[in-house]
Scaffold this motif. Structure first.
Motif, PDB file in Angstrom:
ATOM      1  N   THR A  44      22.045  13.501 -51.058  1.00 14.58           N
ATOM      2  CA  THR A  44      20.613  13.395 -51.347  1.00 14.58           C
ATOM      3  C   THR A  44      19.822  13.220 -50.053  1.00 14.58           C
ATOM      4  O   THR A  44      18.797  13.887 -49.837  1.00 14.58           O
ATOM      5  N   LEU A  45      20.294  12.337 -49.169  1.00 10.13           N
ATOM      6  CA  LEU A  45      19.611  12.112 -47.895  1.00 10.13           C
ATOM      7  C   LEU A  45      19.642  13.371 -47.035  1.00 10.13           C
ATOM      8  O   LEU A  45      18.643  13.718 -46.388  1.00 10.13           O
ATOM      9  N   MET A  46      20.773  14.079 -47.026  1.00 11.11           N
ATOM     10  CA  MET A  46      20.872  15.313 -46.241  1.00 11.11           C
ATOM     11  C   MET A  46      19.834  16.335 -46.715  1.00 11.11           C
ATOM     12  O   MET A  46      19.177  16.994 -45.906  1.00 11.11           O
ATOM     13  N   LYS A  47      19.693  16.482 -48.025  1.00 15.62           N
ATOM     14  CA  LYS A  47      18.718  17.440 -48.575  1.00 15.62           C
ATOM     15  C   LYS A  47      17.290  17.037 -48.219  1.00 15.62           C
ATOM     16  O   LYS A  47      16.441  17.896 -47.954  1.00 15.62           O
ATOM     17  N   ILE A  48      17.018  15.731 -48.210  1.00 16.44           N
ATOM     18  CA  ILE A  48      15.686  15.245 -47.823  1.00 16.44           C
ATOM     19  C   ILE A  48      15.407  15.592 -46.363  1.00 16.44           C
ATOM     20  O   ILE A  48      14.336  16.105 -46.021  1.00 16.44           O
ATOM     21  N   LEU A  49      16.371  15.338 -45.484  1.00 18.14           N
ATOM     22  CA  LEU A  49      16.195  15.613 -44.050  1.00 18.14           C
ATOM     23  C   LEU A  49      16.061  17.108 -43.781  1.00 18.14           C
ATOM     24  O   LEU A  49      15.377  17.523 -42.850  1.00 18.14           O
ATOM     25  N   ALA A  50      16.739  17.927 -44.623  1.00 14.41           N
ATOM     26  CA  ALA A  50      16.666  19.379 -44.457  1.00 14.41           C
ATOM     27  C   ALA A  50      15.391  19.963 -45.055  1.00 14.41           C
ATOM     28  O   ALA A  50      15.117  21.163 -44.906  1.00 14.41           O
ATOM     29  N   GLY A  51      14.604  19.116 -45.742  1.00 13.47           N
ATOM     30  CA  GLY A  51      13.366  19.584 -46.354  1.00 13.47           C
ATOM     31  C   GLY A  51      13.561  20.288 -47.679  1.00 13.47           C
ATOM     32  O   GLY A  51      12.660  20.970 -48.174  1.00 13.47           O
ATOM     33  N   GLU A  52      14.737  20.122 -48.279  1.00 15.11           N
ATOM     34  CA  GLU A  52      15.028  20.796 -49.547  1.00 15.11           C
ATOM     35  C   GLU A  52      14.814  19.892 -50.757  1.00 15.11           C
ATOM     36  O   GLU A  52      14.970  20.343 -51.892  1.00 15.11           O
ATOM     37  N   LEU A  53      14.470  18.627 -50.524  1.00 16.33           N
ATOM     38  CA  LEU A  53      14.281  17.687 -51.625  1.00 16.33           C
ATOM     39  C   LEU A  53      13.147  16.733 -51.272  1.00 16.33           C
ATOM     40  O   LEU A  53      13.056  16.259 -50.127  1.00 16.33           O
ATOM     41  N   SER A  54      12.302  16.460 -52.219  1.00 16.75           N
ATOM     42  CA  SER A  54      11.196  15.528 -51.994  1.00 16.75           C
ATOM     43  C   SER A  54      11.717  14.097 -52.027  1.00 16.75           C
ATOM     44  O   SER A  54      12.822  13.831 -52.485  1.00 16.75           O
ATOM     45  N   TYR A  55      10.889  13.174 -51.537  1.00 21.33           N
ATOM     46  CA  TYR A  55      11.258  11.758 -51.564  1.00 21.33           C
ATOM     47  C   TYR A  55      10.044  10.947 -51.990  1.00 21.33           C
ATOM     48  O   TYR A  55       8.901  11.414 -51.922  1.00 21.33           O
ATOM     49  N   ASP A  56      10.294   9.737 -52.467  1.00 17.73           N
ATOM     50  CA  ASP A  56       9.249   8.932 -53.105  1.00 17.73           C
ATOM     51  C   ASP A  56       8.537   7.974 -52.154  1.00 17.73           C
ATOM     52  O   ASP A  56       7.468   7.460 -52.483  1.00 17.73           O
ATOM     53  N   GLY A  57       9.117   7.719 -51.017  1.00 14.49           N
ATOM     54  CA  GLY A  57       8.499   6.790 -50.068  1.00 14.49           C
ATOM     55  C   GLY A  57       9.065   6.982 -48.680  1.00 14.49           C
ATOM     56  O   GLY A  57      10.158   7.526 -48.502  1.00 14.49           O
ATOM     57  N   GLY A  58       8.330   6.530 -47.650  1.00 13.58           N
ATOM     58  CA  GLY A  58       8.785   6.655 -46.275  1.00 13.58           C
ATOM     59  C   GLY A  58       8.269   7.919 -45.615  1.00 13.58           C
ATOM     60  O   GLY A  58       7.399   8.618 -46.141  1.00 13.58           O
ATOM     61  N   ILE A  59       8.821   8.230 -44.444  1.00 12.50           N
ATOM     62  CA  ILE A  59       8.358   9.386 -43.672  1.00 12.50           C
ATOM     63  C   ILE A  59       9.516   9.964 -42.860  1.00 12.50           C
ATOM     64  O   ILE A  59      10.392   9.226 -42.387  1.00 12.50           O
ATOM     65  N   VAL A  60       9.532  11.281 -42.721  1.00 14.06           N
ATOM     66  CA  VAL A  60      10.502  11.977 -41.869  1.00 14.06           C
ATOM     67  C   VAL A  60       9.733  12.674 -40.756  1.00 14.06           C
ATOM     68  O   VAL A  60       8.834  13.485 -41.024  1.00 14.06           O
ATOM     69  N   ARG A  61      10.043  12.345 -39.495  1.00 11.03           N
ATOM     70  CA  ARG A  61       9.355  12.944 -38.348  1.00 11.03           C
ATOM     71  C   ARG A  61      10.316  13.888 -37.608  1.00 11.03           C
ATOM     72  O   ARG A  61      11.402  13.472 -37.189  1.00 11.03           O
ATOM     73  N   ILE A  62       9.898  15.131 -37.453  1.00 10.93           N
ATOM     74  CA  ILE A  62      10.684  16.130 -36.718  1.00 10.93           C
ATOM     75  C   ILE A  62       9.726  16.887 -35.805  1.00 10.93           C
ATOM     76  O   ILE A  62       8.775  17.519 -36.287  1.00 10.93           O
ATOM     77  N   PRO A  63       9.919  16.852 -34.480  1.00  6.56           N
ATOM     78  CA  PRO A  63       9.039  17.606 -33.578  1.00  6.56           C
ATOM     79  C   PRO A  63       9.028  19.099 -33.911  1.00  6.56           C
ATOM     80  O   PRO A  63      10.019  19.637 -34.419  1.00  6.56           O
ATOM     81  N   LYS A  64       7.900  19.770 -33.634  1.00  8.77           N
ATOM     82  CA  LYS A  64       7.742  21.179 -33.995  1.00  8.77           C
ATOM     83  C   LYS A  64       8.798  22.071 -33.360  1.00  8.77           C
ATOM     84  O   LYS A  64       9.226  23.059 -33.957  1.00  8.77           O
ATOM     85  N   GLU A  65       9.190  21.738 -32.144  1.00  7.56           N
ATOM     86  CA  GLU A  65      10.126  22.613 -31.439  1.00  7.56           C
ATOM     87  C   GLU A  65      11.570  22.441 -31.898  1.00  7.56           C
ATOM     88  O   GLU A  65      12.465  23.185 -31.482  1.00  7.56           O
ATOM     89  N   VAL A  66      11.825  21.453 -32.758  1.00  7.08           N
ATOM     90  CA  VAL A  66      13.187  21.175 -33.237  1.00  7.08           C
ATOM     91  C   VAL A  66      13.484  22.020 -34.475  1.00  7.08           C
ATOM     92  O   VAL A  66      12.744  21.994 -35.453  1.00  7.08           O
ATOM     93  N   SER A  67      14.575  22.785 -34.407  1.00  5.18           N
ATOM     94  CA  SER A  67      15.008  23.586 -35.561  1.00  5.18           C
ATOM     95  C   SER A  67      16.188  22.902 -36.244  1.00  5.18           C
ATOM     96  O   SER A  67      17.006  22.251 -35.590  1.00  5.18           O
ATOM     97  N   ILE A  68      16.254  23.051 -37.565  1.00  5.18           N
ATOM     98  CA  ILE A  68      17.313  22.397 -38.349  1.00  5.18           C
ATOM     99  C   ILE A  68      18.095  23.449 -39.129  1.00  5.18           C
ATOM    100  O   ILE A  68      17.513  24.320 -39.777  1.00  5.18           O
ATOM    101  N   GLY A  69      19.408  23.370 -39.044  1.00  2.88           N
ATOM    102  CA  GLY A  69      20.284  24.214 -39.834  1.00  2.88           C
ATOM    103  C   GLY A  69      21.074  23.346 -40.795  1.00  2.88           C
ATOM    104  O   GLY A  69      21.644  22.330 -40.396  1.00  2.88           O
ATOM    105  N   TYR A  70      21.090  23.733 -42.075  1.00  2.00           N
ATOM    106  CA  TYR A  70      21.701  22.892 -43.110  1.00  2.00           C
ATOM    107  C   TYR A  70      22.765  23.666 -43.875  1.00  2.00           C
ATOM    108  O   TYR A  70      22.521  24.776 -44.357  1.00  2.00           O
ATOM    109  N   LEU A  71      23.954  23.090 -43.945  1.00  2.93           N
ATOM    110  CA  LEU A  71      25.029  23.645 -44.763  1.00  2.93           C
ATOM    111  C   LEU A  71      25.294  22.679 -45.899  1.00  2.93           C
ATOM    112  O   LEU A  71      25.821  21.584 -45.688  1.00  2.93           O
ATOM    113  N   ALA A  72      24.908  23.063 -47.107  1.00  2.00           N
ATOM    114  CA  ALA A  72      25.129  22.212 -48.272  1.00  2.00           C
ATOM    115  C   ALA A  72      26.606  22.228 -48.656  1.00  2.00           C
ATOM    116  O   ALA A  72      27.361  23.123 -48.271  1.00  2.00           O
TER     117      ALA A  72
END
Length: 644
Positions: A44-72
């Protein structure tokens, strides 16, 4: 530099809280392991960090120049392209640049441009600059990178024009991983990347990720993999995350020490509270001491009371026993061939097992390890040869696909059908030990997860009390803590064990002997998995030495010298290994120095007194160019030595 920062993340499903107040950060170059029991919220946390799942509280900060690759987890690559075309698509930008460079080359050969020296010089400088940038971005090596990753992930023997839609689920998962590795995002998010990988491929992946330029966040139940790779561990426990610096083994040590300290602080606080409460109770009613008692009461009210540390998670607990002992010789296999009438997987299999041995069966995927186990338990017939059992041998078999479970049964009924003499309360107590409590025992087998099916199969196997246990991938679908319970149960088991596993940590702890299965039979190695790997490497080095010696003897007319002993060959091999390590260290130091030089010269080129002086500017550019050429040669030599 902080590449990703999550603060106070919360996630709920209905009334169930999955994550609460989760904070996590990933910095440049970090290899972060995310651990916790099944259902703790890791995916669940991995999907939140990858931007594939919403979350109910808090904040995720990722600089614009940072790219993320996710393998479920177990996510396969779906495409109508061929294997090669799909992976080549990762480098479309380089293919466009390459086409433009070819067009520039054509222009440079145009007679009209050749006749115009100024125009030609401008074109040449543009081509040189773009060609250098193209080279630095891997423009001349991307096809090699594709082949390297395909080879490492065991696609080397396949036709690269094979359509992806025709591949198996496991192959699609490996191909999804291959594509992600080639994309080289700033942060790799990998959820169980070791699924469907054999030991050889796992070893390759470890080495690849250790040298990966970006940062990595990985969820894995493979403790050997985590020990080799990660430098930071976050544990999700009771909806919260705790950070530990080190690999998985160091995390276990640190956690144990922290829990012990927390328990001591809790007990000390409880003592203080008890003393205050006792003083208040004895003195509050006395006129002479009531003020002191009231003061102590205020002190008591201000205490921030600690919760008692829970020293153990709720986890599976069981043990294996035998109803009777077997004879000394448990099993003999003589010249056995396994497979199917139209496809022999292995032949000439000869070995024997003795009482209380714990033997691991290893070999590449597809060689027939599971087939051999099924042949031993008579689910398949041997094509040739014979298998004989010793006296009083009773077999318990664990099938990784859990075919022995009745899909229509409830969990309670599955046990009761096989052991009808057991009382319901005893069955419920047993299932409670395997984490089935309350209404869980009324779940149908068809509705269970992989981990739940594994626990039911283990419960049935425990009740059998067989003296010869045969396991096919027993740790699949088990979380790390359940694996440790299984290890301890098997370590104390008084019978004989033959097992197949890709879990190298499990292999190392349980095995007392390793049988390596090949197409031509089995080879026995007395010791655990680490000893097997070490011995295989020694034998490979010795074979290479002997081959080189043979070639040398054949190619010279000199008087033949007596062959060196294995001790001398081993001594020379170790000497060369020391020389190789020293050279690697020298190269790494030189690379670090040259990279620092380049950075320094590039900074100097930005200084007005340098870039305005064409002599000094040319000198710096020449130095940078020479250093980059040297770096390229050093990287090539480092790569060759690393793979040696």
């Amino acid at each position: 530099m902080i590449l990703l920062q999550a603060e106070h993340i919360e996630k709920t499903y209905g009334v169930e809280t999955i994550l609460q107040d989760i904070s996590l950060q990933i910095q440049t170059g970090e290899r972060v392991g995310l651990v916790g029991v099944n259902g703790a919220g890791k995916s669940t946390l991995m999907k939140i960090l990858a931007g594939e799942l919403s979350y109910d509280g808090g904040i995720v900060r990722i600089p614009k120049e940072v790219s993320i690759g996710y393998l479920a987890q177990n996510s396969g690559l779906e495409s109508d392209r061929s294997i090669w075309d799909e992976l080549l698509s990762v480098f479309e930008h380089l293919q466009v640049e390459e086409k433009e460079l070819r067009e520039l080359e054509a222009k440079m050969g145009d007679p009209a441009i050749l006749a115009d020296e100024k125009r030609y010089q401008q074109l040449l400088e543009n081509y040189s600059r773009r060609s250098e940038a193209f080279k630095e971005r891997g423009g001349y090596s991307y096809e090699g990178a594709i082949r390297g990753v395909l080879h490492g992930l065991r696609f080397a023997d396949m036709d690269y024009q094979t359509l992806i839609r025709t591949l198996s689920g496991g192959q699609k998962t490996r191909l999804a991983l291959a594509k992600l590795l080639l994309q080289s995002p700033t942060i790799l998010l990998l959820d169980e990347p070791t699924n469907y990988l054999d030991i050889e491929t796992l070893t390759w992946l470890e080495a690849y990720l250790q040298n990966y330029q970006g940062a990595i966040l990985v969820v894995s139940h493979d403790r050997y993999f985590l020990d080799k790779l990660v430098t930071v561990v976050y544990e999700i426990e009771r909806t919260r995350a705790t950070r530990y610096v080190g690999n998985y083994s160091q995390f276990l040590d640190q956690k144990a020490a922290r829990l012990e300290q927390d328990l001591k602080r809790f007990e000390k606080q409880q003592d203080e509270i008890a003393k205050l409460e006792d003083f208040i109770a004895r003195n509050i009613a006395r006129a002479t001491t009531t003020k002191r008692a009231q003061s102590r009461r205020k002190t008591l009210e201000k205490i921030d009371r600690m919760d008692k540390p829970i020293m153990k998670n709720k986890s599976v607990h069981f043990s294996f026993d035998v109803s009777k002992m077997s004879g000394t010789i448990v099993m003999k296999a003589s010249h056995v061939a396994i497979g199917y009438p139209d496809a022999v997987l292995s032949s000439g299999i000869t070995f024997e097992l003795e009482r209380e041995e714990r033997v691991a069966l290893v070999g590449p995927n597809g060689i027939g390890k599971s087939t051999l186990l099924k042949t031993i338990v008579e689910q398949l017939s041997a094509l040739r040869g014979s298998i004989q059992f010793g006296s009083n041998v009773t077999i318990g078999y664990y099938d990784q696909e859990h075919r022995n479970l009745n899909e229509r049964n409830t969990v309670l009924g599955e046990i009761w059908d096989e052991y009808p003499q057991m009382l319901e309360k005893d069955v419920r107590t047993l299932l409670g030990n395997f984490l089935f409590s309350g209404d869980d025992v009324q779940k149908r087998i068809s509705d269970l997860s992989g981990g739940e099916r594994a626990r039911v199969s283990l419960a049935k196997l425990m009740l059998r009390q067989a003296n010869f246990l045969i396991f096919d991938e027993p740790t699949n679908h088990l979380d790390i803590f359940s694996k440790e319970v299984l290890e301890n149960a098997l370590y104390d088991y008084p019978g004989t064990i033959l097992f197949v596993s890709h879990d190298r940590y499990f292999l190392n702890k349980i095995s007392t002997r390793v049988l390596e299965l090949t197409g031509d039979g089995v080879t026995s190695y007395l010791g655990n998995y680490d000893y097997f790997v070490e011995k295989k490497q020694e034998l490979a080095e010795l074979a290479a030495e002997q081959a080189a010696l043979s070639v040398k003897k054949q190619g010279t007319a000199a008087v033949a010298q007596p062959e060196k002993s294995s001790y001398e060959l081993d001594k020379e091999a170790k000497k060369r290994e020391r020389q190789r390590q020293r050279r690697l260290e020298e190269i790494e130091a030189t690379i670090q120095k040259r990279e620092a030089d380049i950075a320094k010269w590039e900074e100097e080129l930005c200084l007005p007194e340098i870039y305005s002086d064409h002599v000094q500017a040319k000198e710096r550019n020449d130095q940078i160019h020479a250093a980059k050429n040297e770096l390229e040669q050093l990287y090539e030599e480092w790569s060759e030595l690393s793979e040696a």
